[in-house]
Design a protein around this motif. Structure first.
Motif, PDB file in Angstrom:
ATOM      1  N   ASP A   1     -82.968 -58.203 -19.490  1.00  0.00           N
ATOM      2  CA  ASP A   1     -83.469 -56.857 -19.249  1.00  0.00           C
ATOM      3  C   ASP A   1     -83.429 -56.539 -17.760  1.00  0.00           C
ATOM      4  O   ASP A   1     -83.582 -57.419 -16.908  1.00  0.00           O
ATOM      5  CB  ASP A   1     -84.915 -56.768 -19.761  1.00  0.00           C
TER       6      ASP A   1
ATOM      7  N   ARG B   1     -97.404 -57.264 -17.969  1.00  0.00           N
ATOM      8  CA  ARG B   1     -96.234 -56.755 -17.247  1.00  0.00           C
ATOM      9  C   ARG B   1     -95.159 -57.828 -17.114  1.00  0.00           C
ATOM     10  O   ARG B   1     -93.976 -57.576 -17.368  1.00  0.00           O
ATOM     11  CB  ARG B   1     -96.648 -56.269 -15.856  1.00  0.00           C
TER      12      ARG B   1
ATOM     13  N   ASP C   1     -85.568 -55.115 -15.910  1.00  0.00           N
ATOM     14  CA  ASP C   1     -86.809 -55.376 -15.195  1.00  0.00           C
ATOM     15  C   ASP C   1     -86.918 -56.833 -14.764  1.00  0.00           C
ATOM     16  O   ASP C   1     -87.637 -57.162 -13.818  1.00  0.00           O
ATOM     17  CB  ASP C   1     -88.006 -54.988 -16.059  1.00  0.00           C
ATOM     18  N   VAL C   2     -86.249 -57.733 -15.501  1.00  0.00           N
ATOM     19  CA  VAL C   2     -86.228 -59.140 -15.088  1.00  0.00           C
ATOM     20  C   VAL C   2     -85.523 -59.254 -13.743  1.00  0.00           C
ATOM     21  O   VAL C   2     -85.980 -59.952 -12.832  1.00  0.00           O
ATOM     22  CB  VAL C   2     -85.515 -60.001 -16.151  1.00  0.00           C
TER      23      VAL C   2
ATOM     24  N   ALA D   1     -91.472 -57.830 -18.946  1.00  0.00           N
ATOM     25  CA  ALA D   1     -90.244 -57.832 -18.154  1.00  0.00           C
ATOM     26  C   ALA D   1     -89.175 -58.733 -18.748  1.00  0.00           C
ATOM     27  O   ALA D   1     -87.979 -58.484 -18.600  1.00  0.00           O
ATOM     28  CB  ALA D   1     -90.557 -58.267 -16.718  1.00  0.00           C
ATOM     29  N   SER D   2     -89.613 -59.778 -19.469  1.00  0.00           N
ATOM     30  CA  SER D   2     -88.656 -60.715 -20.053  1.00  0.00           C
ATOM     31  C   SER D   2     -88.441 -60.509 -21.546  1.00  0.00           C
ATOM     32  O   SER D   2     -87.519 -61.091 -22.121  1.00  0.00           O
ATOM     33  CB  SER D   2     -89.149 -62.160 -19.839  1.00  0.00           C
TER      34      SER D   2
ATOM     35  N   ASP E   1     -85.218 -56.898 -11.520  1.00  0.00           N
ATOM     36  CA  ASP E   1     -86.095 -56.269 -10.538  1.00  0.00           C
ATOM     37  C   ASP E   1     -87.179 -57.243 -10.093  1.00  0.00           C
ATOM     38  O   ASP E   1     -87.499 -57.357  -8.902  1.00  0.00           O
ATOM     39  CB  ASP E   1     -86.711 -55.006 -11.146  1.00  0.00           C
ATOM     40  N   PHE E   2     -87.756 -57.957 -11.045  1.00  0.00           N
ATOM     41  CA  PHE E   2     -88.818 -58.917 -10.733  1.00  0.00           C
ATOM     42  C   PHE E   2     -88.286 -60.050  -9.849  1.00  0.00           C
ATOM     43  O   PHE E   2     -88.944 -60.468  -8.892  1.00  0.00           O
ATOM     44  CB  PHE E   2     -89.403 -59.474 -12.030  1.00  0.00           C
TER      45      PHE E   2
ATOM     46  N   GLY F   1     -92.391 -49.564 -22.285  1.00  0.00           N
ATOM     47  CA  GLY F   1     -92.827 -50.545 -21.303  1.00  0.00           C
ATOM     48  C   GLY F   1     -94.192 -50.261 -20.729  1.00  0.00           C
ATOM     49  O   GLY F   1     -94.791 -51.146 -20.095  1.00  0.00           O
TER      50      GLY F   1
ATOM     51  N   THR G   1     -94.624 -51.440 -14.983  1.00  0.00           N
ATOM     52  CA  THR G   1     -93.726 -52.001 -13.981  1.00  0.00           C
ATOM     53  C   THR G   1     -94.423 -53.097 -13.189  1.00  0.00           C
ATOM     54  O   THR G   1     -95.538 -52.902 -12.692  1.00  0.00           O
ATOM     55  CB  THR G   1     -93.254 -50.906 -13.016  1.00  0.00           C
ATOM     56  N   VAL G   2     -93.760 -54.251 -13.070  1.00  0.00           N
ATOM     57  CA  VAL G   2     -94.310 -55.348 -12.286  1.00  0.00           C
ATOM     58  C   VAL G   2     -94.496 -54.892 -10.842  1.00  0.00           C
ATOM     59  O   VAL G   2     -93.584 -54.348 -10.221  1.00  0.00           O
ATOM     60  CB  VAL G   2     -93.380 -56.581 -12.339  1.00  0.00           C
TER      61      VAL G   2
END
Length: 786
Positions: free
Chosen positions: A543, A290, A545-546, A294-295, A548-549, A229, A262-263
């Motif tokens: 994911d 980023r 991170d999605v 994330a997606s 988290d975003f 990432g 990381t976003v």
């Protein structure tokens, strides 16, 4: 003056080049043409030592890469500089400088076939009236100025402009600049020669993958990648085609920057270079990558803690080095800790006290918390160079279950095997790394006095600790004699040959005896999908991170105090102490006017981060992320989970769901004993629950034919819940062992075990064609196998 060192300053706009000069592209260079009023501009990617020719003339050679023709096959050229000009250039020119030359001769190159550069080279000398301008950028990055020479005469502001090539536009033989997101990487390791090597696989929004093999004599000069990432910027990387795939390799002048992917993280480049350019517009490139990553990139979760280690596990560990010692010629010992205690007895590698490096007092204090990791082969050289006290991320450690010859009690051994498969290796993390900062804070909070009082597990307790784990090799040998699958129904059906099945009409049910030749996907975690039983759709598991975003985006709006402390939940709100000063609200659902025990409590959270949400799931039964409206709380975007229980995230189908207000949950809270079952919660909230399923394709053979059968299973076939496989390393290892039993890697077809299973055929028709498919059903893997 023939050689001018031009300092390029930010926000200036004029270049003191003679007005009569016109720029010429490398592709237009040819012998015999008039180049009197022309100049060539490019980047210095390689330079050779200053030498003297037989007649005493100074000679200096550089390789120039063109700026505007990075997609051309030949985009670099040799420049030969003679006399006083050669001496001056050797003093001031460095890799990465922008180089302008005028008054040159164009000569056919005798080395073009060998070095793959332009068919001509340029010859430059003061006697021929040549002029050289060396541009060194000073915007944004401060560099200590060197002592001025007689040749340094001017300041100019030419903003550096690099062209970045998308991965789907790469061409064989070119040297390009590019951005990419790290999908896989191997930390620097010693190659077969003297250089260090790092392998990086990149992706970008063009949906093309590029694997780069990078070499350098200094491991610190390779890209500083810490996790999948991360985002990298490569300048002057050479592209070549191999077996139909584009690959990247280091070339002269190669340079890299690495950024946290990381976003929302600070855009701070990681590099060992003291001089580099990074323009304001490139911040936008980083942020866009980023969000895209994330997606689109499956980014693994945080590295494991020693307290969560299980036998047979392969895991990444972020830790601090407290001791090291040579064991033998092919292995080396690292003693590390992360502040947590491994739940099983661990192996202590016997070494001589005189060979052990580290602070004796600290080693004694940490004796119950640190573990021994034995590293082998190509990792030994790097391990020897590590400094005591440094912070490490060790990739793909093997937690091996074993027992001593004279002991009945099992223990765990930690090994970093030789080779670089699965990204195996050691990375040194800097003090300013976010994971290091978090680890240091945690280590400082550990009470070493308590750790020294920890008692080891007794032999009686250990007798059953590893009862479910045996040595893998003996396990496989034992299972050769056992049935590997069990039929749970339809015992009246007789075996049918695959050839007969493929020649029969659908739909029908069959019992077969076959061998599993291959299966897909090979990466078993990719087999887990989300299934909607209503619309019969399948989708990838979003994911982390999605999520988290989405949480970060929802935290922009503060909680609405008017929605706090209702008739069925109590609310608590506070402001974080960080710079953002976020407002977080937690709403605890009551039952019979009372709060229940945490393990029976459902709560809702507004404004929390992913880390904060996961902390709550460890203590409370159910967590629902929400946000405020003017009239009620509501669920987040259905791209995020609507409910979390333990390690399981529950999602709803966007197409079939009709979300209701959160106050609909009050009816469940009023029940005598609310179970907070995910299915019931989904129904009350108008959510069509997506189920975790395994989707795999098995190629079965029996000597009469080969047939592809699909496995569509929630938890029956593997006896493993599909909902837990992505977050449970032990279950992942168990599933891998199962597949290794059903389809042992490296075995010939004749040595594969026979499977018995039920399959059913069914028709799939559309306007264009009709196909018959096959699906495995009512079959499970034998308990003795798993």
């Amino acid at each position: 003056m023939p050689v001018q060192l031009l300092k390029i300053m930010k926000e200036q706009s004029e270049t003191p080049l003679p007005s009569h000069l016109q720029k010429e592209d490398l592709k237009d260079l040819q012998e015999g043409s008039d180049h009197t009023n022309k100049y060539i501009q490019g980047i210095v990617v390689l330079s050779y030592p200053l030498t003297k020719l037989g007649d005493g003339t100074d000679f200096f050679k550089i390789v120039l890469q063109g700026l505007d023709d990075s997609c051309s096959r030949i985009n670099s050229i040799n420049i030969l500089i003679y006399g006083k000009m050669a001496e001056d250039c050797a003093k001031v020119i460095r890799h990465g400088d922008t180089f302008i030359v005028a008054g040159y001769k164009v000569i056919k190159s005798p080395t073009a076939r060998e070095d793959g550069r332009h068919g001509c080279h340029l010859e430059v000398s003061e006697e021929d009236g040549s002029a050289i301008y060396c541009l060194q950028f000073c915007n944004q990055i401060y560099t200590k100025p060197r002592t001025a020479t007689a040749s340094e005469t001017a300041f100019v502001s030419i903003a550096p402009k690099y062209v970045y090539t998308p991965l789907n536009q790469l061409k064989d033989g070119t040297i390009v600049n590019l951005y990419g997101v790290v999908k896989f990487f191997k930390p620097p390791y010693v190659s077969k020669g003297t250089d260090y090597c790092s392998v990086v696989t990149l992706v970008d929004p063009s949906n093309v993958k590029l694997t780069c093999t990078l070499f350098n004599g200094n491991p610190d000069s390779l890209p500083k990648i810490y996790k999948v990432g991360d985002i990298v910027r490569f300048h002057r990387i050479k592209i070549r085609e191999y077996n139909g795939q584009m690959q990247g390799i280091t070339s002269g002048g190669f340079a890299s920057l690495t950024f946290d992917g990381t976003v929302g993280a600070p855009v701070v480049p990681r590099t060992s270079s003291k001089v580099y350019t990074f323009m304001d517009e490139e911040h936008k490139t980083i942020e866009e990558l980023r969000v895209w990553a994330a997606s689109n990139i499956s980014i693994s979760g945080p590295a494991a803690k020693l307290s969560s280690v299980q036998p047979m596990l392969f895991f990444d560990l972020t830790c601090q080095l407290v001791g090291k010692a040579k064991v033998d010629g092919s292995s080396f010992l690292l003693k590390v800790w992360d502040g947590t205690k491994c739940p099983y007895p661990t192996w202590r590698v016997p070494v001589e006290a005189k060979d052990l490096e580290g602070e004796r007092v600290l080693l004694h204090q940490l004796r119950n918390l640190m573990v021994d990791i034995l590293v082998y082969d190509n990792h030994v050289q790097l391990a020897k160079s590590l400094k005591i006290g440094s912070f490490l991320r060790i990739y793909s450690i093997h937690a091996k279950q074993a027992s001593a010859d004279n002991e009945n009690v099992s223990h765990i051994e930690f090994h970093l095997h030789g080779g670089t498969c699965y990204g195996r290796g050691i990375g040194v993390l800097p003090e300013n790394n976010s994971d290091v900062k978090e680890l240091k804070t945690f280590l400082e909070s550990v009470d070493l006095a308590d750790s020294q009082n920890m008692e080891s597990m007794s032999s009686v307790e250990l007798d059953g600790t590893f009862s479910d784990f045996t040595d893998l090799e003996s396990h496989l040998q034992r299972c050769q004699q056992l049935p590997v699958t069990v039929l749970t129904d339809h015992q009246d059906l007789n075996n049918t040959e695959l050839k007969t099945i493929m020649n029969s009409t659908a739909p029908q049910q069959y019992r077969i005896r076959a061998k599993l030749r291959t299966y897909k996907p090979q990466k078993l975690h990719q087999s887990v999908k989300l299934h909607c039983s209503k619309c019969n759709s399948l989708q990838e598991v979003p994911d982390g991170d999605v999520f988290d975003f989405i949480l970060q985006r929802s935290a922009i709006t503060d909680p609405n105090p008017e929605l706090h402390n209702t008739s069925w939940y109590d609310s608590v709100m506070w402001t974080t102490q960080d710079q953002k000063q976020r407002k977080i609200a937690i709403h605890f659902v009551r039952h019979d006017e009372m709060l229940r025990q945490p393990e029976d409590t459902l709560l809702m959270i507004e404004g929390g981060t992913l880390k904060e949400v996961w902390k709550l799931t460890k203590r409370f039964k159910c967590v629902i992320p929400v946000r405020s409206t003017e009239v009620d709380l509501e669920l987040l975007d259905l791209s995020a989970p609507f409910l979390l229980q333990g390690n399981v995230k529950y999602y709803g189908c966007k197409q079939c769901s009709a979300p209701k207000p959160i106050k609909s949950l009050s009816s469940m809270a009023a029940e005598e004993r609310p179970s907070w079952d995910p299915t019931e919660i989904a129904q009350v909230l108008g959510i069509e629950l997506l189920q975790y399923v395994f989707i795999m394709k098995f190629t079965l053979v029996d000597g009469t034919g080969a047939l592809n059968a699909y496995l569509f299973d929630y938890e029956k076939f593997f006896q493993i819940p599909a909902s837990e496989i992505l977050t449970n390393s032990f279950l992942q290892e168990k599933m891998q062992m199962t597949m290794n039993m059903l389809c042992p890697p490296g075995r010939k077809l004749g040595d594969l075990p026979w499977l018995e299973c039920f399959i059913k055929s069914y028709n799939v028709r559309d306007a264009m064609k009709h196909q018959v498919y096959y699906q495995i059903f009512d079959t499970t893997v034998a308990e003795d196998v798993v």
